[in-house]
Design an enzyme around this catalytic site. Structure first.
Site, PDB file in Angstrom:
ATOM      1  N   THR A 158       0.831  -1.217   0.000  1.00 20.81           N
ATOM      2  CA  THR A 158       0.000   0.000   0.000  1.00 20.81           C
ATOM      3  C   THR A 158       0.864   1.265   0.000  1.00 20.81           C
ATOM      4  O   THR A 158       0.785   2.080   0.912  1.00 20.81           O
ATOM      5  CB  THR A 158      -0.926   0.030   1.233  1.00 20.81           C
ATOM      6  OG1 THR A 158      -0.094  -0.047   2.414  1.00 20.81           O
ATOM      7  CG2 THR A 158      -1.914  -1.117   1.222  1.00 20.81           C
TER       8      THR A 158
ATOM      9  N   GLU B 115       0.958   8.088   7.000  1.00 22.30           N
ATOM     10  CA  GLU B 115       0.131   8.126   5.796  1.00 22.30           C
ATOM     11  C   GLU B 115      -1.323   8.437   6.161  1.00 22.30           C
ATOM     12  O   GLU B 115      -1.984   9.250   5.523  1.00 22.30           O
ATOM     13  CB  GLU B 115       0.230   6.797   5.040  1.00 22.30           C
ATOM     14  CG  GLU B 115       1.572   6.642   4.331  1.00 22.30           C
ATOM     15  CD  GLU B 115       1.877   5.232   3.857  1.00 22.30           C
ATOM     16  OE1 GLU B 115       2.878   5.059   3.164  1.00 22.30           O
ATOM     17  OE2 GLU B 115       1.127   4.299   4.209  1.00 22.30           O
TER      18      GLU B 115
ATOM     19  N   GLU C 187       7.937  -2.530  13.065  1.00 21.06           N
ATOM     20  CA  GLU C 187       9.084  -1.754  12.582  1.00 21.06           C
ATOM     21  C   GLU C 187      10.121  -2.652  11.945  1.00 21.06           C
ATOM     22  O   GLU C 187      10.753  -2.300  10.950  1.00 21.06           O
ATOM     23  CB  GLU C 187       9.724  -0.976  13.753  1.00 21.06           C
ATOM     24  CG  GLU C 187      10.804   0.007  13.327  1.00 21.06           C
ATOM     25  CD  GLU C 187      12.246  -0.510  13.481  1.00 21.06           C
ATOM     26  OE1 GLU C 187      13.162   0.298  13.296  1.00 21.06           O
ATOM     27  OE2 GLU C 187      12.469  -1.723  13.776  1.00 21.06           O
TER      28      GLU C 187
END
Lengths: 743, 743
Positions: free
Chosen positions: B263, B433, B421
């Site tokens: 994405t 985002e 992470e």
């Protein structure tokens, strides 16, 4: 004793009172006295000041501004343009009525001109090379204006030079569908296509034809599209009316992008990197030239071949044929070619914006920007000098108040007189590139008044929905020109209206989805809340696409003062309305931007999208639930913020709370920016207002992606629909987040 | 009579005084009394509060946090990860010591795992398919931690599954130059390359080899690079010291991008559009597997072929040969292949960030964000739980003050415990985002404390130059761990320093140019002023690339508490330093961000660029004058803003003036963003701090473009240098504009 007691009581009372008075007024509450700035920061817009402003806006001043601005042609970067630069600077630096500061900003930009020593020619040439007919090289004179040697020959800016010669065909408006249809009956290879204005962008008429083998294009304005059919200059067209004379030619920029073509996304300074000329996109690949309908008539009525469809027919008293290709057997032009001799050349030229500023008193770091371009194609009385005359009247009235110390806006006001707009909104685009971050962070709104008056029937306004309310408020306070006790608003609502679920019947405000004037960079590149207003015509009385003298040598002071706005009272109404909006944006304690009106538009878009697309998307397993949720989140957040504003006593709370709310309102449009949303559109980043070829009243990128997916077989095109839905949902959710409680 | 008079005078005086008192205190000056908020908005950071904070930060609390966090392995999205989510929520929702609010945010992200039922295998296989040697499938146990069934087998996340078999070669660090050199002596087609960690990114070791025909890659940690040569677990390595045992294997994400891979630029919500898996870029095209040096030793020392160059030699007591390809004739493995059986598979998994907030009192719409990831590869005592333990101690001390009503920061503080992470900074990237606009508009700074303590010698800090000063100030107020009357600052300056033209000798603060931890999205995508600090080792005493147990099963509470920071006093020093910076950013009236220190860095970059490039650029007619002017403008604007701050009595001026200056400081880094500056780097937009392959101490995009142009023949590569110079000049000029007088 009683007397003494009484005296004592009276004296004590007096002393006590005296003490109280000293205590209250004589001693500063050092730890608790209000700092002097408290009053300033909580001040709201002053209605009596607005009344004073409205009464001072003067129609005759506007008329005289226009007279001065239209003395000579002032095409971008010419001597006439420099004259207007000097005039703007003189006015804005006037010690009595000028602004706090005014200066020029220069850019080295890529422009296209005809060659005065080698005028462009359009001729009919026989097989033996005899010139059978030559189109006019300049427009006919009716006033001395047209004789000015600085009147530029009609041409298509950014058309390549070249000398194509071929059989003529008629391609209607030069749309892809027009060439497609024409190509089914005529072999277009090696032909010259004549097209009429309208239906497709200027450059597109050449871009769309070239793939079929068309080698040159002519474009003209059909009397059907501009003159309500009227054609004769004996008693019908200008100077007898506002209609276009037969030799009139619309000039223009034949360029689908905006901003300087050689410096995409970079301000065009002297040493800025410039792309190679061969890499420029969006300009005609083949020569193109505009002509008057006088000449077009001679060519079209001689065409051979089959009759074109009914929708292709114009006002000429002949059948518009496709072309054989070429002329009909019975024509004197039979077997002849049409030849274009185009000598256009490109130059790097120094173009100036003139900028002026009134410093804000309380929030100087918040800008309301008001602008219009200064350059014209010829004298440009209406386009753009009607708007510039209005701007100069605004700055005169406001500047005087500032110089007299009677007023200073809460926020800063920046005025921009943009250069080289006619070549592609260049001055304003370069300005936004150069000051991108500063303008993004601080600009409350941009007001564009380009052509202030198209005609004198009604207001026309376009802009972000959040500005609708302040436009309404301002237009209710201004008298409609020429009408007794009717406001601009009351007049407007009769010409253009819609029913809002929230407000009932209201005037219809348009959207700024295209790039028709200098608002483009502010809306599409910066995401700044913007508007554009003008006075315009009654569409029931004319089918003209625009005022007929547009971009011709007839757009003069004479034309404007006789046929567009005698007495300049529509100009005055625009100055009052735009100025009123400007003052409210600059002075209101809480910004007059309504986020719930934005929600209404998003809901409207969503409903259309659901109706048009949901069934088919479900079949493709693409859900519209995320965008439904996003729009609902936006509505809830907007309702909540409205509630906070309504229920707060903001004049008595910390100025940082007002600032917080104002930042939410100011930055709302920024949330809709996505630099990756439209990879194929130059400098379009605002996901709600981009231009769209699908032309549906919904999210433009969704509509275009959907239309493309429907027309293609590859299923990956549906991925782009899904992708764009995600882009939209995230942007709208992101915007909603900015309207919620700040933490 | 005199007595009466005296009594009268005394009484009158008393009454007068009483009156004055009533008048002064008893009656509100309705028109001129200071609103109650005036005091709040002008309040500055409270030094006594900072002292109290420093004294309350407790090393034992940090130790116990770490003990709790490391009870079980907590790789992203596993049950152990969920346990840490619950733990964070419990702590942050604690009614006595929690935050105002805490919640989780979930993303559906693309992760890669080995198959517990089909462990990855690395074997040496004879021509007759006999397995001659099998590498360890799990690390050796020294404490019960390594026996936990949830310890994930060592693997390369995002390595494709596959079963390549081929002759072994030694490719040093797998850099392009390594493969290039190796390929000059060995035909690499069909080979398996063994490489050592360091020099190139993890995924690059496979990406760089594949074009030469390499079909599989092994990677290990050479004792030279991590253990100062030490190799034996009998008495040298852990559990005897901090050194890596022979079977220890560094896991990692083999992925050159950051954020969820499916994405890009979109938050990975359930229904978000996902790119096809085949379109993912930046991951290994061929299988790759990490192994311990115990196994690497067995393979490398048996290799045939020529001896590799001196720089390729590691710590093993043998000559590192290139490989024949394959093993030497004298080896038991002669003529055998190495085979990789990789069973990794990708899954969409639900990963959580845990978020917590302390609402700001005066400017809740300004955020200071403090974060660290929560997920580890195994127990992750140092990476990341040392940082999480510190964060929890900060929130305990600050939360308690808030709950007791003793303190509330001026600005809001947001704490982020990021998920996933280790797979590529996924949680923090998705967060930025999703909340892009809100965070861009409101975030003052981001503080990242990931690995809080690598070792106990000295502070290490990296960040934007504007934060340097507040890091110095904070570190001067904290005692260096284990040293009497020496501050963290005084200790630090002995280990890492530089001479600043402005400040003289100061500690050296590094730059955040890469994407090594969760600051990446904040710096590169959002342009938020960010920093990363930790305690670290004395480089003169070890050449370890990182603490030796990094990403292995030995990174446990036992390891941390015995060998990294016994007594947790370096953790305490980091908590105090980072917390002090956090409080100053949240509470200072004027933000402690210094724009002149930014100017110094830009000048430094410019000087390097001029030295390295100007002569050659002049030969190509590319001028560096615009960037010189831009840096000079920036310096002037910064000097001017500093002067305004110094000369203003901001506590007594309108709070909107302070806010204005703070906005200039807060938004400075945003001016350096250009989404088009690095078309080939995912989510890198900050033109000053991007990663660079040229590795020169100057503008990264300029250095890379220049290096590329020098290496190519096409002159168009120089156009890209010129283009990037224009991008830089415009960004720096744009930043300077934001620091100037606001109008």
């Amino acid at each position: 004793m009683i007397k003494q007691l009484l005296i004592g009581i009276v004296c004590s009372a007096a002393v006590l009172t005296f003490g109280i008075l000293i205590g209250h007024f004589g001693i500063n509450k050092s730890s608790n006295s209000a700092p002097s700035w408290v009053k300033d920061v909580t001040k709201d817009v002053d209605e009596s000041f607005i009344e004073k402003f409205l009464s001072e806006v003067d129609n005759i001043q506007i008329q005289e501004n226009l007279r001065e601005l239209t003395k000579v042609p002032h095409m971008a970067t010419t001597a006439g343009d420099e004259q207007t630069v000097q005039f703007m600077l003189k006015r804005w630096q006037d010690p009595e009525t000028g602004l706090d500061q005014a200066w020029r900003e220069e850019y080295m930009v890529y422009l296209s001109f005809p060659d005065p020593n080698n005028p462009n020619k359009v001729t009919v040439v026989s097989p033996s090379e005899t010139v059978l007919y030559a189109a006019r090289e300049k427009e006919k004179s009716y006033t001395p204006d047209q004789d000015d040697p600085e009147v530029v020959q009609p041409y298509a800016a950014y058309s390549p030079a070249g000398h194509p010669k071929g059989k003529l065909v008629y391609a209607n408006q030069g749309k892809p569908s027009d060439y497609h249809l024409l190509n089914t009956t005529v072999d277009l290879r090696g032909t010259i296509a004549i097209t009429r204005y309208g239906g497709a962008g200027r450059a597109d008429k050449a871009i769309n034809g070239a793939p079929y083998g068309v080698i040159g294009v002519l474009v003209y304005t059909d009397p059907l599209d501009i003159n309500d059919g009227v054609m004769s200059d004996l008693n019908e067209t200008y100077p007898h009316s506002w209609y276009l004379p037969p030799s009139g030619v619309e000039r223009g920029s034949f360029n689908t992008h905006y901003g300087d073509l050689l410096t995409p996304y970079l301000a065009a300074k002297d040493e800025t990197y410039r792309i190679p000329v061969k890499d420029i996109t969006g300009i005609p690949p083949i020569p193109i030239q505009p002509i008057g309908f006088e000449d077009a008539y001679k060519l079209i009525c001689e065409l051979g071949g089959e009759a074109a469809p009914a929708l292709w027919q114009g006002s000429f008293n002949c059948i518009y044929n496709f072309g054989g290709p070429g002329f009909k057997l019975t024509s004197a032009f039979n077997n002849s070619d049409v030849k274009l001799d185009i000598f256009n050349h490109e130059k790097l030229k120094n173009s100036s914006n003139v900028m002026g500023v009134i410093r804000g008193s309380v929030e100087p770091d918040r800008y309301v920007i008001y602008g219009n371009h200064r350059d014209s194609w010829v004298h440009g009385a209406i386009d753009p000098s009607s708007g510039t005359s209005v701007m100069l009247e605004l700055t005169r009235v406001l500047g005087k108040m500032v110089k007299q110390g009677k007023w200073r806006p809460r926020r800063s006001i920046i005025f921009g007189s943009w250069g080289a707009e006619e070549f592609g909104l260049i001055g304003s685009a370069e300005y936004t590139e150069q000051y991108f971050t500063k303008l993004s962070e601080r600009t409350v709104a941009y007001i564009n008044v380009d052509i202030a008056v198209f005609a004198n029937a009604t207001l026309r306004a376009s802009g972000m929905p959040s500005l609708q309310n302040v436009i309404f408020k301002a237009s209710k306070q201004v008298d409609a020109p020429g009408l007794d006790s009717t406001s601009v608003y009351d007049n407007w609502i009769q010409y253009a209206n819609r029913t809002s679920p929230t407000h009932g019947l209201i005037p219809k405000v348009g959207y700024l989805s295209g790039a028709g004037s200098d608002y483009a960079a502010f809306v599409h590149y910066l995401g700044i809340t913007s508007m554009d207003i003008s006075y315009t015509y009654d569409k029931s009385k004319t089918s003209a696409r625009i005022y007929p003298a547009y971009h011709t040598a007839y757009d003069t002071f004479d034309y404007a003062s006789k046929f567009i706005d005698p007495g300049f009272i529509s100009h005055q109404a625009i100055a009052r309305t735009a100025g009123n909006v400007l003052i409210r944006l600059a002075d209101s304690l809480v910004l007059p931007l309504n986020c719930s009106d934005y929600a209404e538009t998003l809901e409207d878009y969503l409903n259309t999208a659901v109706t048009l697309y949901e069934q088919q998307l479900q079949n493709r397993h693409i859900s519209m639930e995320p965008i439904k949720r996003a729009v609902a989140s936006f509505r809830n957040a907007a309702t909540h913020l409205d509630q906070v504003i309504r229920s707060s006593d903001l004049a008595n709370e910390t100025p940082l709370k007002v600032r917080r709310i104002n930042d939410q309102l100011m930055l709302l449009d920024r949330a809709f920016l996505d630099p990756l949303a439209f990879p194929e559109k130059y400098a379009f980043r605002h996901v709600i207002w981009a231009s769209s070829s699908a032309r549906k009243p919904t999210f433009p990128g969704l509509a275009d992606a959907y239309a493309k997916a429907e027309s293609l077989v590859e299923s990956s095109a549906w991925d782009k629909v899904h992708y764009h839905l995600s882009v939209l949902s995230q942007a709208i959710e992101g915007a909603a987040h900015t309207l919620e409680d700040v933490i």
